[in-house]
Design an enzyme around this catalytic site. Structure first.
Site, short mmCIF file in Angstrom:
data_model
loop_
_atom_site.label_atom_id
_atom_site.label_comp_id
_atom_site.label_asym_id
_atom_site.label_seq_id
_atom_site.Cartn_x
_atom_site.Cartn_y
_atom_site.Cartn_z
N CYS A 2 0.84 -1.19 0.00
CA CYS A 2 0.00 0.00 0.00
C CYS A 2 0.88 1.25 0.00
CB CYS A 2 -0.94 0.09 1.19
SG CYS A 2 -2.04 -1.31 1.34
N ARG A 27 4.00 -0.45 -4.70
CA ARG A 27 3.75 -0.93 -3.35
C ARG A 27 2.41 -1.66 -3.23
NH1 ARG A 27 7.10 1.73 0.38
NH2 ARG A 27 5.73 1.00 2.02
N TRP A 73 -3.00 -2.75 -1.65
CA TRP A 73 -2.77 -4.19 -1.82
C TRP A 73 -3.67 -4.85 -0.79
CZ3 TRP A 73 -1.21 -8.50 0.90
CH2 TRP A 73 -0.75 -9.59 0.14
N ASN A 99 -2.02 2.00 5.80
CA ASN A 99 -1.16 0.90 5.36
C ASN A 99 -0.85 0.09 6.61
OD1 ASN A 99 0.79 -0.76 4.28
ND2 ASN A 99 2.33 0.85 4.03
N GLY A 100 -1.14 -1.22 6.59
CA GLY A 100 -0.90 -2.05 7.77
C GLY A 100 -2.11 -2.91 8.07
N GLU A 482 17.01 -18.72 -6.70
CA GLU A 482 16.65 -17.37 -7.09
C GLU A 482 16.22 -17.31 -8.55
OE1 GLU A 482 15.87 -14.71 -5.85
OE2 GLU A 482 16.23 -13.14 -7.32
N LYS A 486 12.65 -15.92 -9.76
CA LYS A 486 12.52 -14.79 -10.69
C LYS A 486 11.58 -15.15 -11.83
CE LYS A 486 13.60 -12.14 -9.16
NZ LYS A 486 14.10 -11.64 -7.91
N GLU A 489 7.87 -15.38 -10.57
CA GLU A 489 7.16 -14.18 -10.16
C GLU A 489 6.87 -13.23 -11.31
OE1 GLU A 489 8.89 -11.53 -7.10
OE2 GLU A 489 10.86 -12.07 -7.85
N HIS A 505 16.71 -38.37 -6.51
CA HIS A 505 15.98 -38.83 -5.33
C HIS A 505 14.49 -38.49 -5.43
CE1 HIS A 505 19.67 -40.04 -3.36
NE2 HIS A 505 20.20 -38.86 -3.67
N LYS A 602 5.72 -4.73 -3.73
CA LYS A 602 7.17 -4.62 -3.52
C LYS A 602 7.58 -4.86 -2.07
CE LYS A 602 11.37 -3.70 -4.80
NZ LYS A 602 12.09 -4.82 -5.45
C1 AGP Z 1 11.93 -10.46 -4.93
O1 AGP Z 1 11.94 -10.61 -6.30
C2 AGP Z 1 10.62 -10.55 -4.32
N1 AGP Z 1 9.74 -9.56 -4.79
C3 AGP Z 1 10.55 -10.81 -2.83
O2 AGP Z 1 10.87 -12.15 -2.63
C4 AGP Z 1 11.41 -9.94 -1.88
O3 AGP Z 1 12.76 -10.22 -2.06
C5 AGP Z 1 10.97 -10.20 -0.43
O4 AGP Z 1 9.62 -9.86 -0.28
C6 AGP Z 1 11.83 -9.48 0.58
O5 AGP Z 1 11.78 -8.11 0.40
P1 AGP Z 1 12.83 -7.17 1.12
O6 AGP Z 1 14.17 -7.49 0.52
O7 AGP Z 1 12.38 -5.79 0.81
O8 AGP Z 1 12.80 -7.50 2.57
#
Ligand code: AGP
Length: 607
Positions: A2, A27, A73, A99-100, A482, A486, A489, A505, A602
């Site tokens: 948010c 956000r 969000w 926000n929260g 990772e 990537k 997402e 396995h 984000k």
């Molecule tokens: C990364 O591509 C993601 N959007 C997500 O996993 C992110 O790394 C995670 O939410 C942690 O965020 P931060 O680094 O701001 O704590």
């Protein structure tokens, strides 16, 4: 999660609010709204969808010089016009953006409904605006009504409150969700993120948890929840407005991928100490004796930050020979962790706001543990909560998918590992070898980025598979995780990561022509083992895309991306770069919303 923006001054608030919301959209982006204090009361427009959808329906005569805005969000209640913020009380005197999460919202809602309040949404936030309205029956000043209402809620918040009867002020408050004030010329701003402010001012004040502020056109006052005034010193935002633009790129994601050489240069700047073949990291606040005293390192983060922590653990074990382990902060905080005096805890976060990571830090500190932060956002909650740490200086990261922060975090861990290694048993010769390797990274990243066109073609060829497997061994394993994250997402293509050693396995059963594999194969002591795994995949007619240093016999891989060789310990940092391009161009080929993937935001500032 948010975005909040607020403006008070002499200009029309609506265009400023909408511009700020567009900057904050990363956000949260399922709905948006604005409210202004106008002659005759509040005006409000809110709508499910993107900020552009909102802007299209804000009427020309939406005039007022004080206003608040929000991009959402969803947590409580689905994305809808009614659940969008701002929320108004029944008399439409107050407007609130939040926000929260208000944890006792259900109980408060039941009580308010019993008192005759009619709710217009399913949100937890609406409780707050009705509480403020109730408190305003006895409290004449807006800030007193807000303080009284906040004392009744349990949970986290960043809020902005507008009062039709006191349009000379906006009241903001913070507890767990960021609020920053922007100081202008006879105008003031507030937002959840400096991204919304840099166009207008670079003089900012970060509120602390438990703090409120009254913001007027000519200044601000801050105070605590029990009305004691606090003194705040403005700071200057380091980054220019252009850092928050796509600067001619199609998306923030590809812009940030290309910013990595410069980001890594900044992460390294002034920190490679060639005289003593070590790293200079003053922010750790640890002298050599203290650094030697730790027996273990535990690294905590979420998502990509956790995977970069896995790379960090690997580096610390290899270079410093201190047992190191990474764990998702979101799990750690809930399992009543044993906190040991001789363990060094390191929290990783790009935003510095991730609630689970923040809660883990607070739990460690409450039990007397020492926590360092590896954080990108200066002055963020996690950075401030830690006992010391390393700022990444990677620059603002706007795309939801983390790239440059991931890479800079791995580089920061290499510096930490070098520093700890040199106070333990890493030889000067090995120290010099790592220093040289670190300095070579930016140029080598540029070399990989120069292969963008070829990688884009490969991505388009692989994008239409139903899924992809990513495998790596030891140094390559966190990179595989990772890489899969990537791809998932941003392209929504299902991706699984497995240690190459684990394939037989279980997951080998999945391998066939319809499930290609990305194999991470650095030229290290495990290269033969990796080639054996690739042979096993090929024997099951699985297609293999190898990322490594030496082209293999074609029987092992249909496709190959070759990258420059660094030191074995640092190679994983480079192995990750082609996977970012692969994910980006797969998402482009599939016409995904690259910078704002569905269901994500984000900064995850809720549990
Ligand atoms: C990364 O591509 C993601 N959007 C997500 O996993 C992110 O790394 C995670 O939410 C942690 O965020 P931060 O680094 O701001 O704590």
């Amino acid at each position: 999660m948010c975005g909040i923006v607020a403006y008070i001054g002499s200009k029309d608030a609506a265009p400023i609010l909408l511009e700020g919301l567009a900057r904050l959209e990363y956000r949260g982006y399922d709905s948006a709204g604005v409210a202004v204090a106008a002659k005759g009361g509040l005006k409000m427009v809110k709508k499910k969808g993107r900020v552009a959808d909102l802007a299209a329906v804000v009427p020309a005569r939406f005039k007022g010089t004080a206003g608040i805005g929000h991009t959402r969000w969803a947590t409580h209640g689905e994305p809808s016009d009614a659940n969008s913020h701002p929320h108004l009380d029944g008399a439409q005197r107050f407007a609130v953006v939040h926000n929260g999460i208000i944890e006792n919202a259900d109980q408060l809602r039941a009580k308010l409904e019993a008192d005759g309040v009619v709710f217009a949404s399913e949100t937890d936030t609406e409780v707050l605006v009705h509480l403020i309205a109730a408190e305003a029956k006895t409290e004449t000043e807006l800030e007193d009504a807000v303080r009284a209402a906040l004392s009744r809620i349990v949970g986290t918040y960043g809020i902005a409150v507008l009062d039709a009867e006191q349009p000379d002020r906006i009241v903001v408050a913070r507890n767990g969700s960021p609020i920053v004030l922007g100081i202008g010329e006879k105008e003031m701003f507030a937002a959840s993120d400096v991204a919304a402010l840099v166009r207008y001012t670079r003089q900012v004040v970060h509120l602390d948890d438990g703090e409120l502020a009254t913001v007027r056109a000519d200044g601000f006052q801050t105070f605590t929840q029990d009305a004691r005034a606090t003194a705040k010193k403005p700071s200057t935002v380091d980054w220019e407005e252009a850092s928050y633009d796509t600067a001619g790129h199609a998306h923030f994601l590809i812009k940030e991928i290309h910013e990595q050489p410069a980001a890594v240069e900044r992460t390294l700047s002034g920190r490679v100490d060639e005289r003593f073949a070590t790293a200079h990291l003053g922010g750790l606040n640890l002298d050599a004796r203290e650094a030697r005293a730790f027996r273990r390192v535990k690294i905590l983060g979420c998502g990509s930050a956790y995977y970069s922590g896995e790379l960090g653990a690997q580096l610390i074990e290899e270079l410093a020979r201190i047992p190191a382990h990474a764990e998702p902060a979101s799990e750690f905080r809930y399992r009543n962790p044993v906190i040991e005096a001789d363990t060094l805890y390191i929290a990783v976060s790009q935003s510095g706001e991730t609630y689970d990571t923040l809660a883990a830090v607070q739990e460690i500190k409450r039990k007397g543990g020492r926590v360092l932060g590896v954080v990108n956002t200066v002055g963020s909650a996690i950075a401030r909560e830690c006992d010391g740490g390393v700022y990444l200086h990677a620059g603002p990261e706007i795309s939801v998918a983390s790239t440059k922060a991931f890479t800079s975090t791995a580089v920061a861990f290499a510096l930490i590992a070098l520093h700890f290694g040199r106070v333990h048993d890493l030889s000067p010769a090995d120290g010099h070898r790592i220093c040289a390797g670190l300095k070579a990274l930016p140029g080598q990243i540029r070399e990989i980025l120069a292969q963008e066109k070829e990688i884009a073609e490969l991505a388009a060829a692989y994008a239409h598979n139903a899924g992809m497997m990513f495998v790596g061994r030891v140094r390559g394993w966190p990179v595989a995780r990772e890489g899969a994250q990537k791809l998932k997402e941003v392209s929504y293509v299902h991706a699984e990561a497995y240690p190459a050693s684990e394939l037989k396995h279980g997951p080998l059963a999945l391998i066939g022509p319809e499930l290609p594999t990305v194999a991470l194969v650095p030229d290290d002591e495990l290269v033969e083992k990796n080639l054996t795994t690739m042979g096993e995949i090929r024997a099951r007619h699985g297609r293999v895309l190898m990322v490594g240093h030496t082209a293999p016999d074609p029987k092992f891989a249909e496709d190959t991306i070759l990258i420059p060789k660094n030191e074995p310990e640092l190679d994983p940092i480079l192995l990750g770069i082609p996977l970012q391009l692969l994910a980006y161009y797969a998402a482009v080929a599939l016409e995904r919303d690259v910078d704002k993937p569905r269901n994500l935001a984000k900064s995850v500032t809720v549990e």
